[in-house]
Design an enzyme around this catalytic site. Structure first.
Site, mmCIF file in Angstrom:
data_model
loop_
_atom_site.group_PDB
_atom_site.id
_atom_site.type_symbol
_atom_site.label_atom_id
_atom_site.label_comp_id
_atom_site.label_asym_id
_atom_site.label_seq_id
_atom_site.Cartn_x
_atom_site.Cartn_y
_atom_site.Cartn_z
ATOM 1 N N GLU A 95 -33.825 39.397 47.351
ATOM 2 C CA GLU A 95 -33.188 39.914 46.136
ATOM 3 C C GLU A 95 -33.683 41.329 45.864
ATOM 4 O O GLU A 95 -34.896 41.545 45.800
ATOM 5 C CB GLU A 95 -33.525 38.994 44.955
ATOM 6 C CG GLU A 95 -32.930 37.610 45.110
ATOM 7 C CD GLU A 95 -33.680 36.522 44.333
ATOM 8 O OE1 GLU A 95 -34.530 36.856 43.493
ATOM 9 O OE2 GLU A 95 -33.405 35.340 44.592
ATOM 10 N N LEU A 148 -28.398 35.824 44.790
ATOM 11 C CA LEU A 148 -29.630 35.423 44.114
ATOM 12 C C LEU A 148 -29.858 33.917 44.289
ATOM 13 O O LEU A 148 -29.440 33.123 43.454
ATOM 14 C CB LEU A 148 -29.460 35.766 42.633
ATOM 15 C CG LEU A 148 -30.696 36.163 41.849
ATOM 16 C CD1 LEU A 148 -30.281 36.757 40.522
ATOM 17 C CD2 LEU A 148 -31.629 35.020 41.667
ATOM 18 N N ALA A 149 -30.462 33.543 45.392
ATOM 19 C CA ALA A 149 -30.596 32.126 45.702
ATOM 20 C C ALA A 149 -31.689 31.952 46.748
ATOM 21 O O ALA A 149 -31.466 32.202 47.930
ATOM 22 C CB ALA A 149 -29.267 31.581 46.229
ATOM 23 N N GLU A 150 -32.856 31.542 46.299
ATOM 24 C CA GLU A 150 -34.004 31.495 47.196
ATOM 25 C C GLU A 150 -33.828 30.459 48.301
ATOM 26 O O GLU A 150 -34.215 30.695 49.449
ATOM 27 C CB GLU A 150 -35.285 31.227 46.407
ATOM 28 C CG GLU A 150 -35.674 32.354 45.447
ATOM 29 C CD GLU A 150 -34.813 32.407 44.191
ATOM 30 O OE1 GLU A 150 -34.088 31.430 43.913
ATOM 31 O OE2 GLU A 150 -34.842 33.445 43.495
ATOM 32 N N GLN A 207 -39.092 37.070 45.167
ATOM 33 C CA GLN A 207 -39.410 38.149 44.219
ATOM 34 C C GLN A 207 -40.760 37.943 43.513
ATOM 35 O O GLN A 207 -41.510 38.900 43.322
ATOM 36 C CB GLN A 207 -38.277 38.279 43.211
ATOM 37 C CG GLN A 207 -38.200 39.663 42.633
ATOM 38 C CD GLN A 207 -36.825 39.949 42.081
ATOM 39 O OE1 GLN A 207 -36.437 39.405 41.051
ATOM 40 N NE2 GLN A 207 -36.077 40.786 42.761
ATOM 41 N N PHE A 247 -40.724 32.022 41.727
ATOM 42 C CA PHE A 247 -39.309 32.012 42.090
ATOM 43 C C PHE A 247 -39.110 31.612 43.549
ATOM 44 O O PHE A 247 -37.982 31.563 44.040
ATOM 45 C CB PHE A 247 -38.653 33.357 41.781
ATOM 46 C CG PHE A 247 -38.852 33.754 40.342
ATOM 47 C CD1 PHE A 247 -38.919 32.783 39.353
ATOM 48 C CD2 PHE A 247 -39.001 35.078 39.971
ATOM 49 C CE1 PHE A 247 -39.131 33.123 38.029
ATOM 50 C CE2 PHE A 247 -39.211 35.428 38.644
ATOM 51 C CZ PHE A 247 -39.278 34.452 37.674
ATOM 52 N N TYR A 273 -40.113 28.694 44.404
ATOM 53 C CA TYR A 273 -40.036 27.226 44.377
ATOM 54 C C TYR A 273 -38.662 26.669 44.738
ATOM 55 O O TYR A 273 -38.590 25.614 45.382
ATOM 56 C CB TYR A 273 -40.517 26.687 43.016
ATOM 57 C CG TYR A 273 -41.961 27.047 42.684
ATOM 58 C CD1 TYR A 273 -42.902 27.243 43.693
ATOM 59 C CD2 TYR A 273 -42.377 27.200 41.375
ATOM 60 C CE1 TYR A 273 -44.216 27.580 43.392
ATOM 61 C CE2 TYR A 273 -43.697 27.536 41.073
ATOM 62 C CZ TYR A 273 -44.613 27.727 42.084
ATOM 63 O OH TYR A 273 -45.902 28.057 41.782
ATOM 64 N N HIS A 330 -44.553 34.412 36.335
ATOM 65 C CA HIS A 330 -44.765 35.630 37.123
ATOM 66 C C HIS A 330 -46.212 35.758 37.584
ATOM 67 O O HIS A 330 -46.638 36.851 37.965
ATOM 68 C CB HIS A 330 -44.390 36.880 36.312
ATOM 69 C CG HIS A 330 -42.911 37.033 36.093
ATOM 70 N ND1 HIS A 330 -42.215 36.307 35.162
ATOM 71 C CD2 HIS A 330 -41.999 37.838 36.691
ATOM 72 C CE1 HIS A 330 -40.931 36.658 35.181
ATOM 73 N NE2 HIS A 330 -40.770 37.587 36.102
HETATM 74 C C1 LIG Z 1 -35.228 31.627 40.506
HETATM 75 C C2 LIG Z 1 -35.416 33.057 40.144
HETATM 76 N N1 LIG Z 1 -35.355 33.990 41.103
HETATM 77 C C3 LIG Z 1 -35.602 35.288 40.820
HETATM 78 C C4 LIG Z 1 -35.884 35.669 39.549
HETATM 79 C C5 LIG Z 1 -36.201 37.121 39.232
HETATM 80 N N2 LIG Z 1 -35.153 37.705 38.411
HETATM 81 C C6 LIG Z 1 -35.263 37.778 37.080
HETATM 82 S S1 LIG Z 1 -33.900 38.342 36.364
HETATM 83 C C7 LIG Z 1 -33.112 38.547 37.830
HETATM 84 C C8 LIG Z 1 -31.693 39.016 37.844
HETATM 85 C C9 LIG Z 1 -30.818 38.083 37.057
HETATM 86 O O1 LIG Z 1 -29.512 38.522 37.060
HETATM 87 P P1 LIG Z 1 -28.386 37.765 36.267
HETATM 88 O O2 LIG Z 1 -28.451 36.298 36.546
HETATM 89 O O3 LIG Z 1 -27.118 38.449 36.553
HETATM 90 O O4 LIG Z 1 -28.803 37.927 34.749
HETATM 91 P P2 LIG Z 1 -29.002 39.292 33.957
HETATM 92 O O5 LIG Z 1 -30.410 39.750 34.205
HETATM 93 O O6 LIG Z 1 -28.004 40.255 34.446
HETATM 94 O O7 LIG Z 1 -28.822 38.917 32.534
HETATM 95 C C10 LIG Z 1 -33.955 38.173 38.874
HETATM 96 C C11 LIG Z 1 -33.618 38.258 40.292
HETATM 97 C C12 LIG Z 1 -35.916 34.669 38.563
HETATM 98 N N3 LIG Z 1 -36.177 34.947 37.287
HETATM 99 N N4 LIG Z 1 -35.690 33.375 38.886
#
Ligand SMILES: Cc1ncc(C[n+]2csc(CCOP(=O)(O)OP(=O)(O)O)c2C)c(N)n1
Lengths: 387, 334
Positions: B34, B63-65, B87, B91, B93, B134
């Site tokens: 990501e 966005l999918a681990e 990331q 995350f 998990y 985090h």
């Molecule tokens: C499972 C997971 N993977 C990665 C992250 C790190 N992370 C936090 S916000 C984000 C982007 C999220 O984007 P979106 O779902 O479009 O929501 P937005 O921030 O645009 O509101 C990421 C990758 C996380 N919080 N949870």
């Protein structure tokens, strides 16, 4: 003999007993996001509702600005602003009855506040003094969820449980466009549809998941289309049109409450600020894109509608701004006080009954803190709260 | 000894350089995750890679681990060497299913026919004021899973060397990056970063005679500081940086403990069921007759990672380490 050679054993189409469960047509979203403001449909909306939405949008915008300022003063560890997305946040809060539940993600502080949560309590996660600064049962707001999409199955489970119990409760779950790629999103939708759970999923498609644009997130015609495969309706709405978001969500909530099952709503909006204060959005998007969206600002859209129709005048706008200002001043003042923290709280809520190991560790920390206090005795000021 | 031009570099830069060099040397190395492309990762470790190698080799994934690691499995099956970025610790998990059910055991279940040379980079640990999810130290989960190598650097040079070794490894490696050391600077020669240590060797960071601090990752600098502070008490501490949890370097650790006769294991993750228990057991098994005192552990408390304003009370610091050293029945030794 191959399967193909066994007469009758292989059918190019399933036997007649198989029936497609639904006609996908009513499930499919419209090609263009639903709009209300600036159309004839707006005339049918209760002016009181429009005024309420307006007041909450103005408050919400001010809240975002204040929280962002608090990060600059070091009062918040981080703040993911929802500036530009206030229409979704506010509508999500306002469509719910008191008995309903909201399942927010980490960006949805505003929805929680619009639902009635104390703005300071809503910020503990981001300030860093506790993970969830409120009792979720009190306002029926699940903890702000950081791991993406993981709150969605919870919403489905809660809504399902409420229905099993005979309660007339709907759960509304918020997720970002990026979050729709997670496995939990798909599993939640599938469970919801199979169980016909009274749950509404609101995807705030704000264009980006941190730096990754929607085009790299999905190849679907829209995120709302994803609903169809699971057997629930998908609805596409202009996420900056507060009246439209409210209308679509209200219909989805009513549908769920009446036993009609889940709906996936995609609200098309835009994240006007960086992902959080720690992000540099210049790396992945240009100013012109942001500017183009500024012309489609949710507050301006509603303000235009209200003033055109004589439902709002200068005095009304001023009143909304003053109310927002008062909220911000109160937030500022209370956030500028150091929270009183007790390090022993570390052990307070790990189990209902602490383990023997935790009791030992608790005693260890208490001894350390006592030693620290003795060390500071005589002239030295105590360290006060941890910051 | 040759003198080389050394300049300050951060651990994040060294990691980025390792990725770059690995990609330049081997066209099968792919980076994915990501925000690793245009943004260069949220910690900027992959900064510039997408520009240099193109989107096919440095890919911003959905966005999918589980999807990231699961597709990496397929890519590795077809001859690529994926380096995936999770990331943040917590995350990763969602990808556990893929890691534990497939990545870790593919070689074994295919009788060696299908090894998976995947590197999973996971920023881990606390101390950076991060909000919930985090700051986890997830190493205990990884080391409990047979089939994975688990390594974690504590210095800029090791960050480079170990990451190169991880990518070159024919087995999957969970590469834990102590995020609070990302911006720590060392002098390091980026033009001659050839020190690629094989995975599995611990290193003695500081020689001493009184007791051994056995540690890794983010706790290494804390232990070094504790060792300096201990001099005031007349204790001369040895610090062993494990660098690799799996495989575990029994030789270096045992040799050190046999010299000093006393040992404290220090790590951030919880003590109960944590790596320290395994390490203490191994040391006891191998060095029992040399030990003057039980092997002690200084670990994080056994609580969910606390909110940032309280984390300083949770993380093992210099005082807690010195307290443990003092509890090693010190008077017994002359
Ligand atoms: C499972 C997971 N993977 C990665 C992250 C790190 N992370 C936090 S916000 C984000 C982007 C999220 O984007 P979106 O779902 O479009 O929501 P937005 O921030 O645009 O509101 C990421 C990758 C996380 N919080 N949870």
């Amino acid at each position: 003999m191959t399967v193909m050679e066994q007469r009758g054993a292989y059918r190019p189409t399933p036997p007649p007993a198989w029936q497609p469960r639904t006609d996908p047509a009513p499930l499919l979203p419209d090609a263009l996001p639903h709009r209300v403001l600036g159309t004839e449909a707006a005339e049918r909306v209760d002016p009181e509702l429009l005024r309420r939405l307006y007041a909450q949008l103005v408050r919400g915008r001010r809240y975002n600005a204040q929280a962002t300022a608090l990060t600059k003063q070091g009062r918040l560890a981080v703040y993911p602003s929802s500036t530009g997305q206030e229409a979704c946040e506010v509508a999500a809060a306002l469509v719910l009855e008191e008995r309903d539940w909201l399942f927010p993600s980490y960006r949805d502080t505003l929805a929680a506040v619009a639902r009635g949560l104390d703005p300071v309590q809503a910020l503990t996660l981001l300030r860093g003094d506790w993970h969830t600064g409120y009792d979720p049962h009190e306002h029926r707001i699940a903890p702000l969820c950081t791991p993406l999409a993981t709150q969605l199955p919870h919403a489905v489970g809660l809504a399902h449980a409420a229905r099993l119990k005979g309660d007339d409760v709907v759960a509304l779950a918020l997720v970002g466009d990026g979050g729709t790629s997670e496995g939990d999103f798909h599993e939640a939708l599938n469970f919801a549809a199979v169980w016909q759970a009274p749950v509404v999923f609101l995807v705030q498609n704000n264009g980006f998941a941190i730096s990754v644009p929607l085009a790299k997130q999905t190849a679907a015609p829209s995120l709302a289309h994803k609903a169809v495969g699971y057997g629930m309706p998908g609805r596409l709405v202009d996420g900056n049109d507060a009246a439209a978001v409210h209308e679509v969500l209200s219909a989805a909530v009513a549908h769920a409450r009446a036993g009609g099952g889940p709906t996936l709503v995609e609200a098309v909006t835009y994240r006007m600020e960086a992902h959080t204060n720690a992000d540099d959005d210049k790396r992945y998007r240009g100013d012109s894109e942001v500017e183009a969206w500024r012309a489609h600002d949710p507050i301006a859209l509603l303000e235009h509608e209200l003033t055109e129709r004589g439902l709002l005048d200068e005095a009304g706008m001023r009143a909304a701004r003053e109310d927002a200002e008062a909220m911000a001043a109160d937030l500022r003042e209370r956030m500028n006080q150091d929270p009183a923290l007790d390090p022993m709280d570390l052990f307070a809520h790990v189990y209902a009954q602490p383990t023997t190991q935790l009791l030992e560790q608790e005693a260890q920390l208490r001894a350390e803190l006592d030693a620290e206090a003795r060390h500071h005795e005589g002239g030295h000021e105590s360290e006060g709260t941890a910051r | 000894m040759t003198t080389v031009a050394v300049k300050p570099a951060t651990m994040a830069q060294a990691l980025g350089r390792a990725l770059r060099d690995a990609m330049a040397d081997d066209p099968t190395v792919h980076v994915m995750g990501e925000d690793v492309g245009t943004l260069g990762g949220v910690f900027r470790v992959t900064d510039g890679l997408a520009k240099e190698f193109g989107e096919d080799r440095v890919t911003d994934t959905p966005l999918a681990e589980a999807g990231i690691l699961g597709t990496a499995v397929g890519m590795a099956m077809y001859g690529l060497r994926p380096v995936v970025e999770m990331q943040f610790d917590a995350f990763a998990y969602p990808a556990f299913e893929q890691l534990i059910s497939h990545v870790a055991r593919m070689r074994n279940r295919t009788r060696g026919a299908m090894p998976l040379p995947i590197t999973v980079r996971v920023p881990y640990g606390g101390g950076i004021g991060g909000v919930e999810h985090h700051s986890d130290s997830s190493e205990a989960y990884y080391i409990a899973t047979p089939g994975l190598h688990v390594v974690t650097p504590a210095t800029v040079a090791d960050a480079y060397g170990l990451l190169r070794a991880a990518i070159a490894s024919d087995d999957p490696v969970v590469f834990l990056e102590p995020k609070r050391l990302y911006w720590s600077k060392d002098t390091w020669n980026p033009d001659e970063p050839q020190a690629v240590d094989p995975i599995g060797r611990a290193v003695v960071r500081r020689h001493g005679r009184s007791a051994t601090l056995i540690t890794y990752g983010p706790s290494v600098p804390v232990c070094m500081e504790a060792a300096e502070a201990a001099r005031a008490e007349g204790w001369d501490l040895e610090v062993v940086d494990l660098r690799s949890l799996v495989p575990f370097d029994d030789e270096t650790v045992s040799a050190s403990v046999r010299r000093t006769g006393r040992a404290v294991v220090v790590h951030e993750s919880g003590g109960f069921g944590g790596p320290g228990g395994e390490i203490a057991a191994r040391v006891t098994e191998r060095c029992f007759h040399y030990l003057e005192a039980p092997v002690l552990r200084v670990a994080g408390f056994d609580i969910p990672y606390p909110p940032p304003m309280l984390e300083r009370h949770h993380l093992p610091g210099v005082d807690r380490i010195l307290d443990a050293v003092a509890r090693l029945q010190w008077e017994a030794q002359s």
